[in-house]
Design an enzyme around this catalytic site. Sequence first.
Site, mmCIF file in Angstrom:
data_model
loop_
_atom_site.group_PDB
_atom_site.id
_atom_site.type_symbol
_atom_site.label_atom_id
_atom_site.label_comp_id
_atom_site.label_asym_id
_atom_site.label_seq_id
_atom_site.Cartn_x
_atom_site.Cartn_y
_atom_site.Cartn_z
ATOM 1 N N PRO A 146 0.849 -1.200 0.000
ATOM 2 C CA PRO A 146 0.000 0.000 0.000
ATOM 3 C C PRO A 146 0.879 1.242 0.000
ATOM 4 O O PRO A 146 1.844 1.317 0.765
ATOM 5 C CB PRO A 146 -0.760 -0.112 1.329
ATOM 6 C CG PRO A 146 0.086 -0.990 2.197
ATOM 7 C CD PRO A 146 0.820 -1.917 1.274
ATOM 8 N N MET A 147 0.595 2.216 -0.846
ATOM 9 C CA MET A 147 1.354 3.477 -0.833
ATOM 10 C C MET A 147 0.423 4.643 -1.102
ATOM 11 O O MET A 147 -0.231 4.712 -2.154
ATOM 12 C CB MET A 147 2.475 3.446 -1.885
ATOM 13 C CG MET A 147 3.640 2.556 -1.490
ATOM 14 S SD MET A 147 4.994 2.630 -2.683
ATOM 15 C CE MET A 147 4.353 1.607 -3.993
ATOM 16 N N GLN A 181 -6.752 -1.101 2.847
ATOM 17 C CA GLN A 181 -6.066 -0.843 4.114
ATOM 18 C C GLN A 181 -6.672 0.360 4.827
ATOM 19 O O GLN A 181 -6.886 1.406 4.207
ATOM 20 C CB GLN A 181 -4.570 -0.569 3.891
ATOM 21 C CG GLN A 181 -3.825 -0.542 5.215
ATOM 22 C CD GLN A 181 -2.396 -0.037 5.104
ATOM 23 O OE1 GLN A 181 -2.165 1.116 4.733
ATOM 24 N NE2 GLN A 181 -1.438 -0.881 5.422
ATOM 25 N N CYS A 204 2.449 3.010 9.991
ATOM 26 C CA CYS A 204 2.727 4.296 9.365
ATOM 27 C C CYS A 204 3.465 5.231 10.336
ATOM 28 O O CYS A 204 2.987 5.492 11.440
ATOM 29 C CB CYS A 204 1.443 4.964 8.887
ATOM 30 S SG CYS A 204 1.821 6.523 8.087
ATOM 31 N N HIS A 264 7.357 -4.673 7.774
ATOM 32 C CA HIS A 264 8.392 -3.817 7.179
ATOM 33 C C HIS A 264 9.558 -3.821 8.169
ATOM 34 O O HIS A 264 9.390 -3.432 9.330
ATOM 35 C CB HIS A 264 7.813 -2.412 6.953
ATOM 36 C CG HIS A 264 8.806 -1.427 6.432
ATOM 37 N ND1 HIS A 264 8.556 -0.080 6.358
ATOM 38 C CD2 HIS A 264 10.055 -1.598 5.943
ATOM 39 C CE1 HIS A 264 9.619 0.536 5.849
ATOM 40 N NE2 HIS A 264 10.535 -0.370 5.589
ATOM 41 N N GLY A 285 10.358 -4.469 2.613
ATOM 42 C CA GLY A 285 11.413 -3.491 2.836
ATOM 43 C C GLY A 285 12.640 -3.740 1.995
ATOM 44 O O GLY A 285 13.336 -4.737 2.173
ATOM 45 N N ASP A 286 12.867 -2.813 1.020
ATOM 46 C CA ASP A 286 14.096 -2.820 0.222
ATOM 47 C C ASP A 286 14.209 -3.943 -0.789
ATOM 48 O O ASP A 286 15.306 -4.466 -0.999
ATOM 49 C CB ASP A 286 15.330 -2.812 1.142
ATOM 50 C CG ASP A 286 15.483 -1.474 1.842
ATOM 51 O OD1 ASP A 286 14.969 -0.474 1.305
ATOM 52 O OD2 ASP A 286 16.087 -1.435 2.916
ATOM 53 N N GLY A 346 7.208 -2.067 -2.421
ATOM 54 C CA GLY A 346 6.660 -0.724 -2.467
ATOM 55 C C GLY A 346 7.411 0.126 -3.478
ATOM 56 O O GLY A 346 7.148 0.089 -4.684
ATOM 57 N N ARG A 347 8.425 0.879 -2.984
ATOM 58 C CA ARG A 347 9.108 1.876 -3.815
ATOM 59 C C ARG A 347 9.721 1.266 -5.073
ATOM 60 O O ARG A 347 9.792 1.929 -6.103
ATOM 61 C CB ARG A 347 10.176 2.584 -2.974
ATOM 62 C CG ARG A 347 9.571 3.449 -1.871
ATOM 63 C CD ARG A 347 10.606 3.810 -0.833
ATOM 64 N NE ARG A 347 11.142 2.616 -0.176
ATOM 65 C CZ ARG A 347 12.188 2.607 0.629
ATOM 66 N NH1 ARG A 347 12.826 3.723 0.886
ATOM 67 N NH2 ARG A 347 12.588 1.474 1.189
#
Length: 347
Positions: free
Chosen positions: A16-17, A70, A100, A169, A201-202, A224-225
């Site tokens: 989710p972003m 979410q 968050c 995360h 994460g990453d 995510g990113r």
Amino acid sequence: MRIGQIDIDRPVILAPMEDVTDRAFRQLCKRHGADIVYTEFVSAEAIRRGAEKSIRKLAMDEHERPVAVQIFGGTVESMVEAAAIAESYEPDYLDINFGCPVKKVAGRGAGAALLKEPEKLLAIASAVVNAVSLPVTAKTRIGWDHDSINITDTVRRLEDAGIRAVAVHGRTRSDMYKGRADWGRIAEAKQACSIPVIANGDVWSADDAVAMFAETGADGIMIGRGSIGNPFIFAQAKHLIKTGERLPLPSYRDRIEAAREHLRLSLEYKGEKHGVLEMRRHYSTYLKGLPGVSKVRNLLVREPDPAVIVELLREFEATCEALDREGLLKEGGEFLNDHSPKLILNY
Ligand SMILES: Cc1cc2nc3c(=O)[nH]c(=O)nc-3n(C[C@H](O)[C@H](O)[C@H](O)COP(=O)(O)O)c2cc1C
């Protein structure tokens, strides 16, 4: 990995972003292989008040499935009420945000702030589980700060509360996005509970995805990113996980086509004005490293007419094609693991 009716072997999931995982981006990632997608987080308070902008975020399309909504909030009452409303939009499951770190959320007792209040976290999780018939999952961080890492305790509590899977995360709240995610802590979380654990994460490449499964023992992974401007990462990761072979890097054509596809979907869901505006922060990541990108980007982010944008992209593609014919382009440009710093700063 099983969550209710969903049963997928080693799923690669879109994280989710906020301001990123709208319907258009979710569908794009789905077309490029994401196994499960999540909405942006939606405020329970805002859902409860009927705030139009938040309610709109609950909507989804059939072909996004499986899709999770979410929600975040700091009180049992608001979360229970919001969960029931979110359920009526018929996602495949509901996810609670307990991770968050940003002030507007954690500063108001929601998101990662609940890691400091384990009793309240448990109360919210149980109340939401009991309020809906959909499966409920949670997404969290490994702790509030490095002196209070409590992820094994948190996942056990969540399991006791009836949570069906937990995404972890591998950073604390105080890390924000600094340093590297601690995959060792995710492995500990996996050992500590019997519900599925989704590692996060990453992950910036298919190789990272394989390494994350191996190092954490997780049931699924969440990106995510690494997917921003790079929806190809899902198919690449899955291919490497399942066959041990690497797909080729996306070519300039693939990348320009992904930008066009994203634009088409944004226009479809947000209308011309908002669809065009929404896309402006995405061009640089789709086109990163391609020749003359800053010039075309400057034109793209000023242009209000979608037909002209499509034409600019077509011309840009023709320029790349010409350079490619002369052997002046690298395979896939320099499209590796970068993400838009602007998007991250916003968050
Ligand atoms: C722009 C942005 C928005 C985010 N919004 C949310 C959100 O709405 N809900 C959530 O649980 N996490 C959110 N996150 C955190 C991501 O889901 C993910 O946990 C984090 O980025 C680490 O994964 P990554 O290294 O693959 O990006 C956001 C992250 C970014 C960069």
